[in-house]
Design an enzyme around this catalytic site. Structure first.
Site, mmCIF file in Angstrom:
data_model
loop_
_atom_site.group_PDB
_atom_site.id
_atom_site.type_symbol
_atom_site.label_atom_id
_atom_site.label_comp_id
_atom_site.label_asym_id
_atom_site.label_seq_id
_atom_site.Cartn_x
_atom_site.Cartn_y
_atom_site.Cartn_z
ATOM 1 N N ASP A 25 -11.541 14.659 -50.830
ATOM 2 C CA ASP A 25 -12.526 15.262 -49.915
ATOM 3 C C ASP A 25 -13.704 15.844 -50.701
ATOM 4 O O ASP A 25 -14.532 16.565 -50.160
ATOM 5 C CB ASP A 25 -11.873 16.349 -49.036
ATOM 6 C CG ASP A 25 -11.347 17.514 -49.862
ATOM 7 O OD1 ASP A 25 -11.422 17.454 -51.111
ATOM 8 O OD2 ASP A 25 -10.869 18.493 -49.267
ATOM 9 N N ASP A 98 -6.979 35.042 -59.730
ATOM 10 C CA ASP A 98 -8.057 36.017 -59.694
ATOM 11 C C ASP A 98 -7.705 37.056 -58.641
ATOM 12 O O ASP A 98 -7.201 36.705 -57.565
ATOM 13 C CB ASP A 98 -9.360 35.307 -59.290
ATOM 14 C CG ASP A 98 -10.439 35.457 -60.330
ATOM 15 O OD1 ASP A 98 -10.916 36.590 -60.505
ATOM 16 O OD2 ASP A 98 -10.810 34.442 -60.956
ATOM 17 N N ASP A 207 -11.075 40.917 -61.128
ATOM 18 C CA ASP A 207 -12.513 40.699 -61.004
ATOM 19 C C ASP A 207 -13.278 42.024 -60.944
ATOM 20 O O ASP A 207 -12.836 42.965 -60.276
ATOM 21 C CB ASP A 207 -12.741 39.913 -59.695
ATOM 22 C CG ASP A 207 -14.167 39.501 -59.488
ATOM 23 O OD1 ASP A 207 -14.668 38.700 -60.282
ATOM 24 O OD2 ASP A 207 -14.789 39.991 -58.516
ATOM 25 N N GLU A 256 -11.862 42.631 -66.153
ATOM 26 C CA GLU A 256 -13.207 42.128 -66.451
ATOM 27 C C GLU A 256 -14.147 43.320 -66.452
ATOM 28 O O GLU A 256 -14.268 44.020 -65.440
ATOM 29 C CB GLU A 256 -13.655 41.132 -65.363
ATOM 30 C CG GLU A 256 -14.979 40.475 -65.685
ATOM 31 C CD GLU A 256 -15.756 39.992 -64.452
ATOM 32 O OE1 GLU A 256 -15.560 40.530 -63.340
ATOM 33 O OE2 GLU A 256 -16.588 39.100 -64.617
ATOM 34 N N HIS A 334 -16.816 30.816 -65.977
ATOM 35 C CA HIS A 334 -17.569 30.123 -64.935
ATOM 36 C C HIS A 334 -18.904 30.806 -64.618
ATOM 37 O O HIS A 334 -19.604 30.373 -63.707
ATOM 38 C CB HIS A 334 -16.707 30.064 -63.670
ATOM 39 C CG HIS A 334 -16.358 31.438 -63.167
ATOM 40 N ND1 HIS A 334 -15.479 32.268 -63.841
ATOM 41 C CD2 HIS A 334 -16.788 32.152 -62.105
ATOM 42 C CE1 HIS A 334 -15.380 33.420 -63.199
ATOM 43 N NE2 HIS A 334 -16.166 33.375 -62.138
ATOM 44 N N ASP A 335 -19.231 31.873 -65.333
ATOM 45 C CA ASP A 335 -20.469 32.617 -65.061
ATOM 46 C C ASP A 335 -21.533 32.428 -66.136
ATOM 47 O O ASP A 335 -22.600 33.033 -66.053
ATOM 48 C CB ASP A 335 -20.161 34.125 -64.953
ATOM 49 C CG ASP A 335 -19.330 34.468 -63.726
ATOM 50 O OD1 ASP A 335 -19.398 33.726 -62.733
ATOM 51 O OD2 ASP A 335 -18.613 35.485 -63.772
#
Ligand code: NOJ
Length: 565
Positions: A25, A98, A207, A256, A334-335
């Site tokens: 998908d 997360d 997070d 984090e 991923h940042d």
């Protein structure tokens, strides 16, 4: 030194949406992770950290949670999630998720009730969030309570007509901040955490953990970040979670938090701190920001790389936690942009710089986190159209830069170099369409270079970047000399080389890395060079170890000696 299982393992961060699409998908999913467990095992991974898998309207790819108890249908079902836990565990791989505590989605039932005075549960939930009445300007127009800005470049307050109040959101306006002073909200969060632990989750990456407390005086200020970052009281909330849940249940927890002092580092990740086992900090992440740029702020203002500050950060964190806590080592998540594009050279010296960066990082002590695609040298995106980007932050910052008078072309260059989407393009598995990530067009475009940069091309190729990662990560699983060694940088102030000694109990590693695209001479005067043998060189040539050691562009050399007892 305390000994824990999580000191001798490797963590791999899976950005679920972009990892592997099993049901065609266009969106990565949990079954996709299950199908790649053998690959991860071969890579030397002991823990998978998966990005948010919860129900979400996906304004921020799942960091905006609308139901903490549901798996997003984009990613599968709760049974898929249980199957992932079972299969991973049976292979000796742990799974951490997360944990998003600072905010929910505005579509979460708490916020739906909190923002609507006619909702039957309005009174219960209103205080779960942070509200302030409007200010009035001289004309009687409603104004935001303060000029605080959110991390994505837009104001941190949004007006809610139904209650005639503003709510605080330090990320997007669809991510209202929770009020951690509210004890029943904290209670509900703890129940939710216990639910996932009972299901079999082995721990969490927490997070935005340093943002839980705010300055409730709400002073006017711009941009005001310090009014919602690292305020002392947030440690109380973390300690409550630690002593009620994390410590008694023996979880792996990684916080984090940016910019912590030594005292704070110990509070977060010192042994017995009762907060986290480790901390993800960002000291080395943006070593090329130009603080003198008067137009662009923070990471968007790209300047010259200050290699010295990367070394200072790693050294500082090592010293802060030496024998009293434990460090994480990683290049990016991923940042941030892809490491080979950011600190390396993704064109002429793609192989040399990607392999050099691997060597530079993965021979340091601590627990390593490898971000998906890093192990094959994935690069920043090559998108030409604004519409190809997906990150909410790109669009607010694009408008901000336009308002500052920058041209579309200039902004696109900046975004391509610095935005978070760089790390989020689909994983490149093979040279098949869409890099083998999916058989249909993915939720965000694949990077065009998948034809050459992909897993299939590099698997079982002894000199590939992937083979180097496999070797380094597997070494770390069994060799305490690396993970528990003592690091000494050879010349922190050098802007050209990244060289250090990692001294374990029975072996010492001398790591020499050239961070430039020119040949350099590295002075090793003062070091006893006897008894070292070369174990890796990314130019695959035999070398002698000299007082003045030649390093070709992005060359890395690893020398090892046995320490006599
Ligand atoms: C930090 C996460 O890494 C980032 O991706 C996210 O946007 C913010 N926290 C908000 O949850």
């Amino acid at each position: 030194m305390e000994q824990h299982w999580w000191q001798q393992t490797n963590i791999y961060q899976v950005y679920l949406r972009s990892f592997y699409d099993s049901n065609q998908d266009g969106i990565g999913d949990i079954q996709g992770v299950i199908q790649k467990l053998d690959y991860l095992k071969g890579l030397g991974i002991g823990v998978i950290w998966i990005s948010p898998h919860y129900a979400s309207p996906m304004d921020d790819n799942g960091y905006d949670v609308s139901d903490f108890y549901q798996v997003s249908p984009d990613y599968g079902t709760i049974d898929d999630f249980k199957e992932l836990l079972d299969k991973a565990h049976s292979m000796g791989i742990k799974v951490i998720t997360d944990l998003i505590l600072n905010h929910t989605s505005d579509e979460h039932q708490w916020f739906v009730a909190a923002s609507n005075p006619f909702h039957p549960e309005h009174h219960k939930y209103h205080d779960y969030y942070i509200w302030q009445p409007p200010k009035n300007d001289e004309q009687g127009q409603k104004m935001r309570p303060t000029r605080w800005m959110g991390w994505f470049g837009s104001p941190a307050w949004t007006y809610n007509e139904a209650t005639n109040e503003y709510y605080l959101h330090i990320f997007s306006k669809k991510m209202p901040d929770l009020n951690w002073r509210n004890a029943s909200m904290r209670q509900e969060m703890k129940e939710m955490i216990r639910y996932w632990i009972q299901l079999g989750v082995d721990g969490f990456r927490v997070d935005a953990s340093n943002h839980l407390e705010k300055n409730w005086e709400f002073p006017d200020d711009f941009p005001g970040y310090h009014h919602f970052s690292s305020l002392p009281k947030h440690h109380e909330y973390l300690k409550e979670l630690g002593s009620d849940i994390f410590v008694p249940m023996d979880l792996l927890t990684i916080g984090e938090s940016g910019g912590a002092s030594k005292e704070e580092a110990l509070q977060y990740a010192g042994y017995g701190s009762n907060e986290f086992n480790m901390l993800i900090q960002f000291g080395h992440c943006w070593a090329d920001v130009d603080d003198s740029n008067s137009v662009l702020m923070g990471k968007w203002a790209q300047g010259k790389l200050r290699l010295s500050s990367i070394k200072e950060s790693f050294q500082n964190w090592y010293e802060m936690l030496e024998n009293v806590g434990w460090n994480v080592i990683y290049w990016h998540n991923h940042d941030q942009p892809r490491i080979v594009s950011h600190y390396g050279n993704d064109s002429t010296y793609w192989f040399e710089s990607a392999s050099m960066l691997a060597v530079a990082l993965y021979l340091m002590p601590g627990t390593a986190i490898c971000y998906q695609g890093e192990e094959i040298g994935m690069t920043n995106v090559d998108y030409q159209e604004l519409s190809m980007f997906k990150d909410v932050e790109v669009f607010t910052e694009y408008q901000n830069m336009l308002a500052k008078g920058l041209s579309h072309e200039h902004i696109m260059t900046i975004i391509r170099a610095r935005c978070r989407d760089n790390a989020r393009s689909p994983m490149q598995w093979s040279e098949a369409a869409y890099g083998g990530f999916s058989k249909v067009s993915p939720w965000m475009p694949s990077n065009g270079n998948y034809l050459t940069i992909n897993v299939k091309n590099q698997l079982n190729q002894p000199t590939s970047i992937l083979s180097l990662y496999q070797h380094l990560l597997n070494q770390r699983l069994s060799n305490e000399n690396i993970t528990h060694g003592k690091i000494t940088f050879l010349d922190v102030s050098s802007q050209k080389d990244f060289s250090y000694l990692n001294t374990g109990t029975t072996e010492e590693y001398l790591v020499l890395c050239n961070f430039t695209s020119s040949k350099i001479m590295k002075s090793l005067n003062g070091l006893n060079l006897a008894n070292y043998s070369l174990i890796y060189n990314n130019y695959f040539t035999l070398q002698n170890l000299e007082n003045e050691q030649e390093l070709l562009p992005y060359e890395s050399q690893v020398w090892k000696r046995v320490i006599s007892q």
